[in-house]
Structures are given as structure tokens and as C-alpha cells.
Design an enzyme around this catalytic site. Sequence first.
Site, mmCIF file in Angstrom:
data_model
loop_
_atom_site.group_PDB
_atom_site.id
_atom_site.type_symbol
_atom_site.label_atom_id
_atom_site.label_comp_id
_atom_site.label_asym_id
_atom_site.label_seq_id
_atom_site.Cartn_x
_atom_site.Cartn_y
_atom_site.Cartn_z
ATOM 1 C CE LYS A 13 -1.911 -1.182 3.959
ATOM 2 N NZ LYS A 13 -1.195 -2.436 4.276
ATOM 3 N NE ARG A 171 2.171 -4.678 11.334
ATOM 4 C CZ ARG A 171 3.264 -4.439 10.621
ATOM 5 N NH1 ARG A 171 4.452 -4.886 11.042
ATOM 6 N NH2 ARG A 171 3.204 -3.763 9.505
HETATM 7 P P1 AP5 Z 1 4.888 -1.400 1.984
HETATM 8 O O1 AP5 Z 1 4.382 -0.799 0.717
HETATM 9 O O2 AP5 Z 1 5.625 -0.479 2.908
HETATM 10 O O3 AP5 Z 1 3.715 -2.158 2.767
HETATM 11 P P2 AP5 Z 1 2.308 -1.645 3.324
HETATM 12 O O4 AP5 Z 1 1.216 -2.339 2.596
HETATM 13 O O5 AP5 Z 1 2.264 -0.142 3.353
HETATM 14 O O6 AP5 Z 1 2.379 -2.305 4.768
HETATM 15 P P3 AP5 Z 1 2.365 -1.696 6.228
HETATM 16 O O7 AP5 Z 1 3.196 -2.615 7.063
HETATM 17 O O8 AP5 Z 1 2.709 -0.250 6.248
HETATM 18 O O9 AP5 Z 1 0.848 -1.880 6.564
HETATM 19 P P4 AP5 Z 1 0.196 -1.982 7.919
HETATM 20 O O10 AP5 Z 1 -1.221 -1.941 7.493
HETATM 21 O O11 AP5 Z 1 0.588 -3.111 8.752
HETATM 22 O O12 AP5 Z 1 0.752 -0.705 8.719
HETATM 23 P P5 AP5 Z 1 0.154 0.737 9.025
HETATM 24 O O13 AP5 Z 1 1.268 1.686 9.030
HETATM 25 O O14 AP5 Z 1 -1.014 1.019 8.166
HETATM 26 O O15 AP5 Z 1 5.815 -2.651 1.602
HETATM 27 C C1 AP5 Z 1 6.472 -3.444 2.573
HETATM 28 C C2 AP5 Z 1 7.888 -3.818 2.098
HETATM 29 O O16 AP5 Z 1 7.807 -4.639 0.933
HETATM 30 C C3 AP5 Z 1 8.749 -2.617 1.688
HETATM 31 O O17 AP5 Z 1 10.063 -2.841 2.105
HETATM 32 C C4 AP5 Z 1 8.651 -2.584 0.167
HETATM 33 O O18 AP5 Z 1 9.828 -2.056 -0.415
HETATM 34 C C5 AP5 Z 1 8.434 -4.037 -0.187
HETATM 35 N N1 AP5 Z 1 7.512 -4.188 -1.317
HETATM 36 C C6 AP5 Z 1 6.392 -3.476 -1.568
HETATM 37 N N2 AP5 Z 1 5.773 -3.921 -2.683
HETATM 38 C C7 AP5 Z 1 6.519 -4.961 -3.150
HETATM 39 C C8 AP5 Z 1 6.399 -5.834 -4.261
HETATM 40 N N3 AP5 Z 1 5.387 -5.719 -5.143
HETATM 41 N N4 AP5 Z 1 7.342 -6.801 -4.428
HETATM 42 C C9 AP5 Z 1 8.391 -6.891 -3.545
HETATM 43 N N5 AP5 Z 1 8.564 -6.088 -2.489
HETATM 44 C C10 AP5 Z 1 7.643 -5.130 -2.277
HETATM 45 O O19 AP5 Z 1 -0.411 0.537 10.505
HETATM 46 C C11 AP5 Z 1 0.466 0.348 11.604
HETATM 47 C C12 AP5 Z 1 -0.329 0.254 12.904
HETATM 48 O O20 AP5 Z 1 -1.056 1.468 13.139
HETATM 49 C C13 AP5 Z 1 -1.405 -0.851 12.964
HETATM 50 O O21 AP5 Z 1 -0.873 -2.086 13.345
HETATM 51 C C14 AP5 Z 1 -2.388 -0.265 13.996
HETATM 52 O O22 AP5 Z 1 -1.915 -0.455 15.300
HETATM 53 C C15 AP5 Z 1 -2.342 1.222 13.695
HETATM 54 N N6 AP5 Z 1 -3.371 1.644 12.738
HETATM 55 C C16 AP5 Z 1 -3.157 2.193 11.493
HETATM 56 N N7 AP5 Z 1 -4.318 2.465 10.870
HETATM 57 C C17 AP5 Z 1 -5.310 2.071 11.730
HETATM 58 C C18 AP5 Z 1 -6.730 2.076 11.651
HETATM 59 N N8 AP5 Z 1 -7.378 2.541 10.547
HETATM 60 N N9 AP5 Z 1 -7.426 1.583 12.703
HETATM 61 C C19 AP5 Z 1 -6.808 1.134 13.814
HETATM 62 N N10 AP5 Z 1 -5.451 1.091 13.946
HETATM 63 C C20 AP5 Z 1 -4.715 1.558 12.920
HETATM 64 ZN ZN ZN Z 2 2.196 1.307 4.952
#
Ligand code: AP5
Ligand code: ZN
Length: 214
Positions: A13, A171
Amino acid sequence: KRLILIGPPGSGKGTQSPIIKDEYCLCHLATGDMLRAAVASKTPLGIKAKEAMDKGELVSDDLVVGIIDEAMKKPSCQKGFILDGFPRTVVQAQKLDEMLDKQGVKVDKVLNFAIDDAILEERITGRWIHPSSGRTYHTKFAPPKVSGADDVTGEPLIQRKDDTAAVLKSRLEAFHKQTEPVIDYYSKKSIVANLHAEKPPKEVTSEVEKVLSS
Ligand code: AP5
Ligand code: ZN
């Protein structure tokens, strides 16, 4: 356009968001990024959110709905937006609908980053981030030009505290239990586009572009 990105941790994402933003000139709201900023600056919101985030659990609906409600008021978000990581529960999705109803607008598309859990540990544990810009790298899949440094500024990269194999398990559990029902919620409105998120980043970008131009 008004877009929602849904997918498990590491599904890409945050990697696709800036590309979509540049092309469609939208506002990008990532609740995870906003919460991490609040934790880092120890605001009242950050203090409340930290414990759940460290454990890989969801922060309360009230807190995240509050930050989205506030952020959506920005002029840059009036014509369109990308929501990355929100809504993550059905309650959040309903609240968002209420907010948008008031403005007389609707979500155009939900991009579902569909991917197998088994691929995600390697993605998460290899991720490195440039904190001030949010630029994301991966030791194997998207290495920086100089190891450990941001390509643009040369500043050091960091790893997220919740990017361990153990926290990833919680997660993922939260995703399957609480967020997958959100995909059903939007499927009923027939606005979900499923992406092959296991493909290389450029191929995922082409899929996104196809969906958005159709
Ligand atoms: P990346 O694109 O960074 O992954 P992402 O989908 O953004 O994953 P996140 O870990 O950020 O999502 P998340 O939902 O767990 O965390 P968030 O910050 O929202 O890619 C990951 C890696 O893979 C990178 O190194 C990239 O280079 C590589 N990559 C990407 N695409 C690739 C591909 N096609 N092929 C190969 N490699 C690739 O949330 C964190 C915390 O915040 C949650 O746990 C929760 O506690 C809280 N929180 C956030 N939003 C809410 C909400 N709405 N409600 C309640 N709690 C919330
Ligand atoms: Zn993210």
C-alpha cells in the site's frame, strides 16, 4: 478520485501510494504514518495509540476516525484522496460513509492488495524507511543506492518497531478478523478491484493504472 487501499501488512500500500498520488494529484492519508508521527512527538493521541501499535493490535475506532475526520478537512483533500490503512474495521467504514454523505460524495474504488500471508514476513522484516519523507526500501526487493541511506537525502534509514516476525503475526490476525470484513462491506457496493499484490512493484503499478483509467 476517492480511493481506498486495503491489504495486509507489507502488501505494498505504502509503496504504490506515492505513485498514485503523483499521477492523480490526490491527498494521501495514511493512518499508520499519522499515528507513528503522533507517537514520535508524544502527543496525547500518540500516547494513547502506542501500546496497541507496539503489540500489532488496532488502535480504537474513535481515535482513528478523529484523525481522518480532521485530516479530510484539508483543501487538498476536497477533490479526491487516497486512504492508506483506513478504514480497517466495519465501524470505521460506516463512519467514513457518514462523513462523505455529508459532503454528498462517495468512494470511487477500493483497491484490494490481495496476497498470500506467507510472502509477507520477508517483505516486512526487510523493510527500511526514510522517516521524514516516508520513502520505503527493501534490502532485497528495493535496495537503496547506498546501503542504509536514503537515495535523495543520504540520511539514515530506520526500521519500524512493529516490523518483527512476532508482531507481524498479531497484525495479520487483526487483518483477517477485523479488516477482511471491510472488503465484503465494499464488495456489496461493487467498487472493489482485486490486485495481484504478490507481483513485482512495477506490475502492481500497471494493474493500479488499469483500474484507475477504466
Ligand atoms: P509497503 O508498501 O511499505 O507495505 P504496506 O502495505 O504499506 O504495509 P504496512 O506494514 O505499512 O501496513 P500496515 O497496514 O501493517 O501498517 P500501518 O502503518 O497502516 O511494503 C512493505 C515492504 O515490501 C517494503 O520494504 C517494500 O519495499 C516491499 N515491497 C512493496 N511492494 C513490493 C512488491 N510488489 N514486491 C516486492 N517487495 C515489495 O499501521 C500500523 C499500525 O497502526 C497498525 O498495526 C495499527 O496499530 C495502527 N493503525 C493504522 N491504521 C489504523 C486504523 N485505521 N485503525 C486502527 N489502527 C490503525
Ligand atoms: Zn504502509
